[in-house]
Structures are given as C-alpha cells and as structure tokens.
Scaffold this motif. Structure first.
Motif, PDB file in Angstrom:
ATOM      1  N   ARG A  12       0.851  -1.181   0.000  1.00  0.00           N
ATOM      2  CA  ARG A  12       0.000   0.000   0.000  1.00  0.00           C
ATOM      3  C   ARG A  12       0.889   1.234   0.000  1.00  0.00           C
ATOM      4  N   LYS A  13       0.440   2.256  -0.684  1.00  0.00           N
ATOM      5  CA  LYS A  13       1.188   3.510  -0.720  1.00  0.00           C
ATOM      6  C   LYS A  13       0.960   4.262   0.585  1.00  0.00           C
ATOM      7  N   GLU A  15       0.623   7.443   1.950  1.00  0.00           N
ATOM      8  CA  GLU A  15       0.372   8.793   1.451  1.00  0.00           C
ATOM      9  C   GLU A  15       0.972   9.870   2.355  1.00  0.00           C
ATOM     10  N   LEU A  30       6.215   2.842   0.304  1.00  0.00           N
ATOM     11  CA  LEU A  30       5.269   1.733   0.256  1.00  0.00           C
ATOM     12  C   LEU A  30       5.442   0.868   1.494  1.00  0.00           C
ATOM     13  N   LYS A  39       5.691  -7.229   7.373  1.00  0.00           N
ATOM     14  CA  LYS A  39       5.531  -5.911   6.762  1.00  0.00           C
ATOM     15  C   LYS A  39       6.836  -5.134   6.866  1.00  0.00           C
TER      16      LYS A  39
END
Length: 226
Positions: A12-13, A15, A30, A39
């Motif tokens: 996932r980016k 943000e 990311l 992760k």
C-alpha cells in the motif's frame, strides 16, 4: 521517483510520507507485505540539485532536511525500513560539508544507517557518493554492491538484506549399530545362555513368548536403537 516490486507482493502507498515538493524533495513510500506476512517499508527519495529561484542554497537544504527529519520520525522504529535514492549529498564529505554532516547526523539520530560506502557517480574530474541506501534494519553486517556500468551517469547500487530463513523441520532417523564386534558379542551371549527359562516351560505358546522376549532383550543390549 519510482519503485519496482516483484509480482505477487501486497503493498500500500503511504500517502502521509510520500511527498512531492518540486525542486526540494520527491519521495514515494510503500508498506510491503512479504510472502511470509512480514511488513516492511520501502522508500525512494530524490533531492534535486537544481537551484530554487526564491531560495538560497542553504534555505533549500534546510527545507529538505526538515521534511526528511519529519519523514524518518513518522516511520515506526519497529518496522524494518529501506530507503534508496539520489540525495545529491556527497557522503564522503562528512568532515568538510555542513550539509552532509547535518544529513548524516540526522540519520544516526533517527536510527538509520547509510550503507553505501564507495563513489556512485564518477567523471574524469570527480568521484562522489550521492546515491544512498538508508535502513534501520539491525544486522551484524551489511553486504552492498555498486555496479560500475554506465547505464546512466550514476552507478546502480544494491544492498542485500537478511531475509528470514524458512523453517526447516528436522527429521530424525533410528538406527542400530550392527558392527562386527557387536554381532560377535551377541552370538557369544546367545551361545552361552542356558535358556532354562524357556525349556522348563511345558506350554509351547508360553515357551515361545519367553524365548521371544529373552532374545529381544539380548538383541537390544547389543544393537541398541539410537
């Protein structure tokens, strides 16, 4: 800035720390989930080396430095992170450049290490270390590489990570030592055994059971299962 990921990796980016500020700071971050469910954070940062018309060189660096510090502070210390990019700061000039020393000191203070140690951009007149890989990964050592091929005016750089090894189930095997010595001692014991505990039994079934038990006990003495 850009990041290539192997097909099949979930990501996932992020943000909040993927920032684009023209001529000051460009980044992409990311959160990647490995095939083992771990992760990690992977980032790419570019610090432009072009002049910003309304800022002095010092002001330009200070704004980059502030964004970088805020970015590193926002990364959880418990999450293994790797950040690569062209920072246009020659890490070889730690002792001679205030900008470089401030940058490196910020990395250390934030728990990050710059792992590339040799020049990454070479010309006839200069050799500079401006392409960096930053990480907060705790490892006994870091293996890195610089590919001295002029794909561009910068050499490609690599940092190898310590990937978790797959769990290997250890298999146990049973064996008996049928050496010549053990076989001879086993034969001698059988030969010298009186077998009265067998021959004195009138019931053939009971006699066989006793024989089988005695034979097995002697067998296990000389050919112990290990």
């Amino acid at each position: 800035v850009g990041i290539y990921l192997k097909t099949g990796l979930a990501f996932r980016k992020m943000e909040n720390i993927s920032i684009f500020n023209e001529k000051l700071y460009e980044s992409l971050f990311l959160e990647v989930t490995t095939n083992r469910g771990k992760k990690i954070i992977v980032g790419s940062i570019y610090r432009p080396n072009t002049n910003y018309s309304s800022l002095t060189h010092t002001e330009q660096f200070n704004q980059f430095h502030e964004i970088l510090l805020n970015t590193l502070s926002a990364i959880p210390t418990s999450t293994e992170t790797f950040i690569a990019g062209d920072f246009n700061l020659d890490a070889l000039k730690y002792d001679s450049s205030h900008f470089v020393s401030a940058y490196i000191d910020t990395l250390f203070a934030s728990g990050f290490l710059q792992t590339i140690t040799k020049p990454t951009r070479c010309t006839k007149d200069s050799a500079t270390l401006i392409d960096h890989v930053l990480t907060n990964s705790i490892q006994p050592n870091f293996d890195t590489a610089i590919i001295t091929n002029k794909i561009s005016d910068h050499f490609p750089i690599i940092t190898f990570t310590l990937s978790s090894k797959p769990n290997i189930t250890k298999t146990s095997y049973s064996f008996r030592d049928f050496s010549t010595r053990n076989i001879n001692e086993f034969k001698n014991t059988l030969s010298n055994f009186t077998w009265d505990n067998v021959t004195n039994i009138t019931n053939p079934d009971d006699a066989y059971d006793q024989f089988h038990s005695t034979f097995g006990d002697i067998h296990n003495i000389y050919f112990e299962c290990k």
